[in-house]
Design a protein around this motif. Sequence first.
Motif, mmCIF file in Angstrom:
data_model
loop_
_atom_site.group_PDB
_atom_site.id
_atom_site.type_symbol
_atom_site.label_atom_id
_atom_site.label_comp_id
_atom_site.label_asym_id
_atom_site.label_seq_id
_atom_site.Cartn_x
_atom_site.Cartn_y
_atom_site.Cartn_z
ATOM 1 N N ALA A 100 9.880 -5.765 5.941
ATOM 2 C CA ALA A 100 10.660 -6.269 4.801
ATOM 3 C C ALA A 100 9.765 -6.464 3.575
ATOM 4 C CB ALA A 100 11.366 -7.570 5.167
ATOM 5 N N LEU A 101 8.561 -6.973 3.786
ATOM 6 C CA LEU A 101 7.613 -7.137 2.674
ATOM 7 C C LEU A 101 7.248 -5.785 2.062
ATOM 8 C CD1 LEU A 101 5.096 -9.816 3.996
ATOM 9 C CD2 LEU A 101 6.649 -10.046 2.055
ATOM 10 N N MET A 102 6.993 -4.800 2.910
ATOM 11 C CA MET A 102 6.615 -3.477 2.411
ATOM 12 C C MET A 102 7.780 -2.828 1.661
ATOM 13 S SD MET A 102 3.409 -3.114 3.115
ATOM 14 C CE MET A 102 3.366 -4.855 2.655
ATOM 15 N N THR A 103 8.987 -3.053 2.129
ATOM 16 C CA THR A 103 10.169 -2.536 1.431
ATOM 17 C C THR A 103 10.310 -3.207 0.067
ATOM 18 O OG1 THR A 103 11.276 -1.992 3.492
ATOM 19 C CG2 THR A 103 12.685 -2.294 1.551
ATOM 20 N N ARG A 104 10.078 -4.513 0.025
ATOM 21 C CA ARG A 104 10.148 -5.230 -1.261
ATOM 22 C C ARG A 104 9.087 -4.708 -2.223
ATOM 23 N NH1 ARG A 104 11.773 -11.516 -1.460
ATOM 24 N NH2 ARG A 104 13.782 -11.311 -0.444
ATOM 25 N N LEU A 105 7.873 -4.498 -1.720
ATOM 26 C CA LEU A 105 6.795 -3.988 -2.570
ATOM 27 C C LEU A 105 7.165 -2.609 -3.106
ATOM 28 C CD1 LEU A 105 3.947 -4.211 -3.764
ATOM 29 C CD2 LEU A 105 3.061 -3.366 -1.582
ATOM 30 N N GLN A 106 7.656 -1.758 -2.238
ATOM 31 C CA GLN A 106 8.017 -0.404 -2.633
ATOM 32 C C GLN A 106 9.122 -0.394 -3.682
ATOM 33 O OE1 GLN A 106 9.062 2.163 0.619
ATOM 34 N NE2 GLN A 106 9.785 3.784 -0.719
ATOM 35 N N SER A 107 10.121 -1.241 -3.520
ATOM 36 C CA SER A 107 11.285 -1.209 -4.415
ATOM 37 C C SER A 107 11.169 -2.170 -5.599
ATOM 38 C CB SER A 107 12.555 -1.514 -3.622
ATOM 39 O OG SER A 107 12.494 -2.817 -3.085
ATOM 40 N N SER A 108 10.076 -2.892 -5.706
ATOM 41 C CA SER A 108 9.923 -3.918 -6.738
ATOM 42 C C SER A 108 9.721 -3.370 -8.140
ATOM 43 C CB SER A 108 8.727 -4.817 -6.403
ATOM 44 O OG SER A 108 7.510 -4.078 -6.516
ATOM 45 N N GLY A 109 9.259 -2.138 -8.239
ATOM 46 C CA GLY A 109 8.892 -1.599 -9.543
ATOM 47 C C GLY A 109 7.510 -2.060 -9.975
ATOM 48 N N CYS A 110 6.871 -2.875 -9.156
ATOM 49 C CA CYS A 110 5.529 -3.371 -9.454
ATOM 50 C C CYS A 110 4.487 -2.311 -9.097
ATOM 51 C CB CYS A 110 5.241 -4.647 -8.665
ATOM 52 S SG CYS A 110 6.383 -6.001 -9.010
ATOM 53 N N GLU A 111 3.312 -2.472 -9.689
ATOM 54 C CA GLU A 111 2.186 -1.592 -9.387
ATOM 55 C C GLU A 111 1.169 -2.356 -8.552
ATOM 56 O OE1 GLU A 111 1.478 1.375 -12.954
ATOM 57 O OE2 GLU A 111 1.506 -0.718 -13.620
ATOM 58 N N PHE A 112 0.372 -1.618 -7.828
ATOM 59 C CA PHE A 112 -0.591 -2.181 -6.887
ATOM 60 C C PHE A 112 -1.972 -1.647 -7.247
ATOM 61 C CE2 PHE A 112 -2.750 -2.219 -2.746
ATOM 62 C CZ PHE A 112 -2.401 -3.461 -2.244
ATOM 63 N N ASN A 113 -2.916 -2.557 -7.444
ATOM 64 C CA ASN A 113 -4.269 -2.160 -7.812
ATOM 65 C C ASN A 113 -5.174 -2.237 -6.600
ATOM 66 O OD1 ASN A 113 -7.146 -2.656 -8.742
ATOM 67 N ND2 ASN A 113 -6.162 -2.091 -10.649
ATOM 68 N N ARG A 114 -5.818 -1.106 -6.371
ATOM 69 C CA ARG A 114 -6.779 -1.009 -5.271
ATOM 70 C C ARG A 114 -8.045 -0.384 -5.820
ATOM 71 N NH1 ARG A 114 -4.571 2.995 -1.898
ATOM 72 N NH2 ARG A 114 -6.378 4.305 -1.749
ATOM 73 N N ASN A 115 -9.124 -1.148 -5.799
ATOM 74 C CA ASN A 115 -10.440 -0.672 -6.245
ATOM 75 C C ASN A 115 -10.420 -0.089 -7.658
ATOM 76 O OD1 ASN A 115 -11.709 -1.415 -3.800
ATOM 77 N ND2 ASN A 115 -10.955 0.451 -2.834
ATOM 78 N N SER A 149 -7.869 1.144 -9.464
ATOM 79 C CA SER A 149 -6.820 2.109 -9.812
ATOM 80 C C SER A 149 -5.455 1.544 -9.461
ATOM 81 C CB SER A 149 -7.027 3.421 -9.043
ATOM 82 O OG SER A 149 -8.252 4.024 -9.398
ATOM 83 N N TRP A 150 -4.466 1.856 -10.307
ATOM 84 C CA TRP A 150 -3.105 1.377 -10.099
ATOM 85 C C TRP A 150 -2.292 2.424 -9.350
ATOM 86 C CZ3 TRP A 150 -1.860 -3.532 -10.730
ATOM 87 C CH2 TRP A 150 -2.690 -4.309 -11.555
ATOM 88 N N TYR A 151 -1.479 1.944 -8.420
ATOM 89 C CA TYR A 151 -0.645 2.811 -7.582
ATOM 90 C C TYR A 151 0.786 2.287 -7.591
ATOM 91 C CZ TYR A 151 -5.149 4.400 -5.830
ATOM 92 O OH TYR A 151 -6.418 4.904 -5.745
ATOM 93 N N SER A 152 1.710 3.173 -7.276
ATOM 94 C CA SER A 152 3.115 2.772 -7.176
ATOM 95 C C SER A 152 3.316 1.911 -5.930
ATOM 96 C CB SER A 152 4.003 4.012 -7.077
ATOM 97 O OG SER A 152 3.819 4.643 -5.811
ATOM 98 N N GLY A 153 4.460 1.251 -5.881
ATOM 99 C CA GLY A 153 4.795 0.464 -4.705
ATOM 100 C C GLY A 153 4.866 1.315 -3.451
ATOM 101 N N ALA A 154 5.375 2.543 -3.580
ATOM 102 C CA ALA A 154 5.471 3.443 -2.427
ATOM 103 C C ALA A 154 4.085 3.825 -1.921
ATOM 104 C CB ALA A 154 6.265 4.695 -2.792
#
Length: 127
Positions: free
Chosen positions: A32-47, A49-54
């Motif tokens: 459920a958390l991963m689905t929320r992250l994917q569908s949130s429209g938010c971006e995810f920063n890893r090292n 670089s920014w990535y999509s929720g998917a």
Amino acid sequence: MRTAFFTLLFSLVTISANAAPLPPAARAEVDALMTRLQSSGCEFNRNGSWYSGAEAKAHLLKKLDYLEGKDLVKTAEQFIEKGASTSSASGKAYLVRCAGKASVESGQWLKAELQQLRAVRAASSPR
């Protein structure tokens, strides 16, 4: 040579037999958390670089598979702390950035989302 092969094979089977997936309730929360992250429209920063929720979801599920294989997680909180908060490569905190808001550490964002999921579930549970 044959004995070494069978010893190695037995070791691998024993190791994988000891690996345990998340309990079903915890897995449902992580999914459920991963689905929320994917569908949130938010971006995810890893090292840096920014990535999509998917893309974030795909990466974090790989980390979950690794942690489950090592039998290191049993709860959604443990997954957040051990796999979804920092890069295992650099040690840097992951970040989540949603439209119109400042970026926050992913652990903080995921814990808040987990609290919301649990509150909705508690409110909809029969008493």
